[in-house]
Motif scaffolding. Sequence first.
Motif, PDB file in Angstrom:
ATOM      1  N   LEU A 145      32.414  -2.325  -5.202  1.00  0.00           N
ATOM      2  CA  LEU A 145      33.631  -2.103  -5.965  1.00  0.00           C
ATOM      3  C   LEU A 145      33.705  -0.646  -6.404  1.00  0.00           C
ATOM      4  O   LEU A 145      32.683   0.034  -6.522  1.00  0.00           O
ATOM      5  CB  LEU A 145      33.651  -2.996  -7.208  1.00  0.00           C
ATOM      6  N   VAL A 146      34.911  -0.176  -6.703  1.00  0.00           N
ATOM      7  CA  VAL A 146      35.100   1.191  -7.188  1.00  0.00           C
ATOM      8  C   VAL A 146      34.337   1.385  -8.509  1.00  0.00           C
ATOM      9  O   VAL A 146      33.695   2.411  -8.720  1.00  0.00           O
ATOM     10  CB  VAL A 146      36.600   1.491  -7.401  1.00  0.00           C
ATOM     11  N   SER A 147      34.392   0.378  -9.380  1.00  0.00           N
ATOM     12  CA  SER A 147      33.711   0.462 -10.673  1.00  0.00           C
ATOM     13  C   SER A 147      32.202   0.516 -10.525  1.00  0.00           C
ATOM     14  O   SER A 147      31.501   1.122 -11.339  1.00  0.00           O
ATOM     15  CB  SER A 147      34.098  -0.734 -11.557  1.00  0.00           C
ATOM     16  N   GLU A 148      31.674  -0.130  -9.471  1.00  0.00           N
ATOM     17  CA  GLU A 148      30.235  -0.095  -9.221  1.00  0.00           C
ATOM     18  C   GLU A 148      29.800   1.287  -8.751  1.00  0.00           C
ATOM     19  O   GLU A 148      28.805   1.832  -9.226  1.00  0.00           O
ATOM     20  CB  GLU A 148      29.866  -1.155  -8.175  1.00  0.00           C
ATOM     21  N   VAL A 149      30.567   1.856  -7.826  1.00  0.00           N
ATOM     22  CA  VAL A 149      30.230   3.175  -7.287  1.00  0.00           C
ATOM     23  C   VAL A 149      30.272   4.240  -8.375  1.00  0.00           C
ATOM     24  O   VAL A 149      29.508   5.213  -8.343  1.00  0.00           O
ATOM     25  CB  VAL A 149      31.172   3.546  -6.125  1.00  0.00           C
ATOM     26  N   ALA A 150      31.128   4.048  -9.371  1.00  0.00           N
ATOM     27  CA  ALA A 150      31.218   5.000 -10.480  1.00  0.00           C
ATOM     28  C   ALA A 150      29.896   5.085 -11.246  1.00  0.00           C
ATOM     29  O   ALA A 150      29.617   6.082 -11.915  1.00  0.00           O
ATOM     30  CB  ALA A 150      32.348   4.600 -11.428  1.00  0.00           C
ATOM     31  N   GLN A 151      29.061   4.036 -11.116  1.00  0.00           N
ATOM     32  CA  GLN A 151      27.765   4.009 -11.806  1.00  0.00           C
ATOM     33  C   GLN A 151      26.610   4.416 -10.889  1.00  0.00           C
ATOM     34  O   GLN A 151      25.462   4.446 -11.316  1.00  0.00           O
ATOM     35  CB  GLN A 151      27.494   2.596 -12.333  1.00  0.00           C
ATOM     36  N   TYR A 152      26.898   4.721  -9.638  1.00  0.00           N
ATOM     37  CA  TYR A 152      25.850   5.048  -8.674  1.00  0.00           C
ATOM     38  C   TYR A 152      25.167   6.383  -8.961  1.00  0.00           C
ATOM     39  O   TYR A 152      25.822   7.353  -9.360  1.00  0.00           O
ATOM     40  CB  TYR A 152      26.432   5.129  -7.261  1.00  0.00           C
ATOM     41  N   SER A 153      23.887   6.422  -8.693  1.00  0.00           N
ATOM     42  CA  SER A 153      23.156   7.685  -8.694  1.00  0.00           C
ATOM     43  C   SER A 153      23.331   8.296  -7.303  1.00  0.00           C
ATOM     44  O   SER A 153      23.852   7.652  -6.392  1.00  0.00           O
ATOM     45  CB  SER A 153      21.672   7.434  -8.964  1.00  0.00           C
ATOM     46  N   ASP A 154      22.896   9.538  -7.123  1.00  0.00           N
ATOM     47  CA  ASP A 154      22.976  10.157  -5.798  1.00  0.00           C
ATOM     48  C   ASP A 154      22.175   9.349  -4.782  1.00  0.00           C
ATOM     49  O   ASP A 154      22.552   9.259  -3.612  1.00  0.00           O
ATOM     50  CB  ASP A 154      22.452  11.599  -5.848  1.00  0.00           C
ATOM     51  N   TYR A 155      21.079   8.774  -5.243  1.00  0.00           N
ATOM     52  CA  TYR A 155      20.251   7.950  -4.360  1.00  0.00           C
ATOM     53  C   TYR A 155      21.028   6.730  -3.887  1.00  0.00           C
ATOM     54  O   TYR A 155      21.050   6.409  -2.690  1.00  0.00           O
ATOM     55  CB  TYR A 155      18.985   7.522  -5.105  1.00  0.00           C
ATOM     56  N   ASP A 156      21.690   6.041  -4.812  1.00  0.00           N
ATOM     57  CA  ASP A 156      22.465   4.850  -4.484  1.00  0.00           C
ATOM     58  C   ASP A 156      23.597   5.166  -3.503  1.00  0.00           C
ATOM     59  O   ASP A 156      23.943   4.342  -2.654  1.00  0.00           O
ATOM     60  CB  ASP A 156      23.069   4.220  -5.742  1.00  0.00           C
ATOM     61  N   LYS A 157      24.179   6.352  -3.628  1.00  0.00           N
ATOM     62  CA  LYS A 157      25.323   6.732  -2.796  1.00  0.00           C
ATOM     63  C   LYS A 157      24.972   6.864  -1.317  1.00  0.00           C
ATOM     64  O   LYS A 157      25.873   6.930  -0.476  1.00  0.00           O
ATOM     65  CB  LYS A 157      25.935   8.037  -3.300  1.00  0.00           C
TER      66      LYS A 157
END
Length: 217
Positions: A145-157
């Motif tokens: 979700l867009v809201s989930e990606v907003a919480q991502y670290s660079d690693y998660d991305k």
Amino acid sequence: MKNTSIHINEQKLNHQYGYRFIKRLFDIVASSIAVVILSPVFLIIAICIKVDDPKGPVFYSQTRVGKDGKHFKMYKFRSMVTNADELLAELQAKNEVSGAMFKMKNDPRITKVGHFIRKYSLDELPQLINVIGGSMTIVGPRPPLVSEVAQYSDYDKQRLMVKPGATGMWQVGGRNDVDFAEMVELDLTYIQERSIWLDLKIMFETVKIMIVPNGAY
């Protein structure tokens, strides 16, 4: 503490020309055939949804984040009440997984038919349309979700370096029994090791868990 040992080589991904061509060709052919063969199943599910909740739509679309952070509309059979997105804020405190993801085993927003089609992953069949259109692939990371990606670290991305999939290592590796950090590790492992053989193996495992569910709700 999160394991940050997996770092994806973007240049290597971009040079997988043969794999990417075969994968896209297979996506189009396999998904098109599946839509035709499963059309009676689509119709039965649609009827059940309308009988269970006549006022609501059969399909549900939601903005998800795809490859390179691009937004797209993902399609599913509706398994929740029509105002499910509005009710989410009230349920955030009851989230049963850690990290940038919401999961709740006894989610009150899920309809009677929704419980069944989610358990057997039938609600996700319309994602075959996304696969044919090219916004998704059959096997890849879970589309966030867009809201989930907003919480991502660079690693998660790093999960966003490839197209999201209708199924993947998270779905066959435990699904809702896996927390966010573990999901990221599974997805990055897939991206790092992806191959035609691995894709076929995951698809085979997906069919197995649709028959014997492994943690979907």
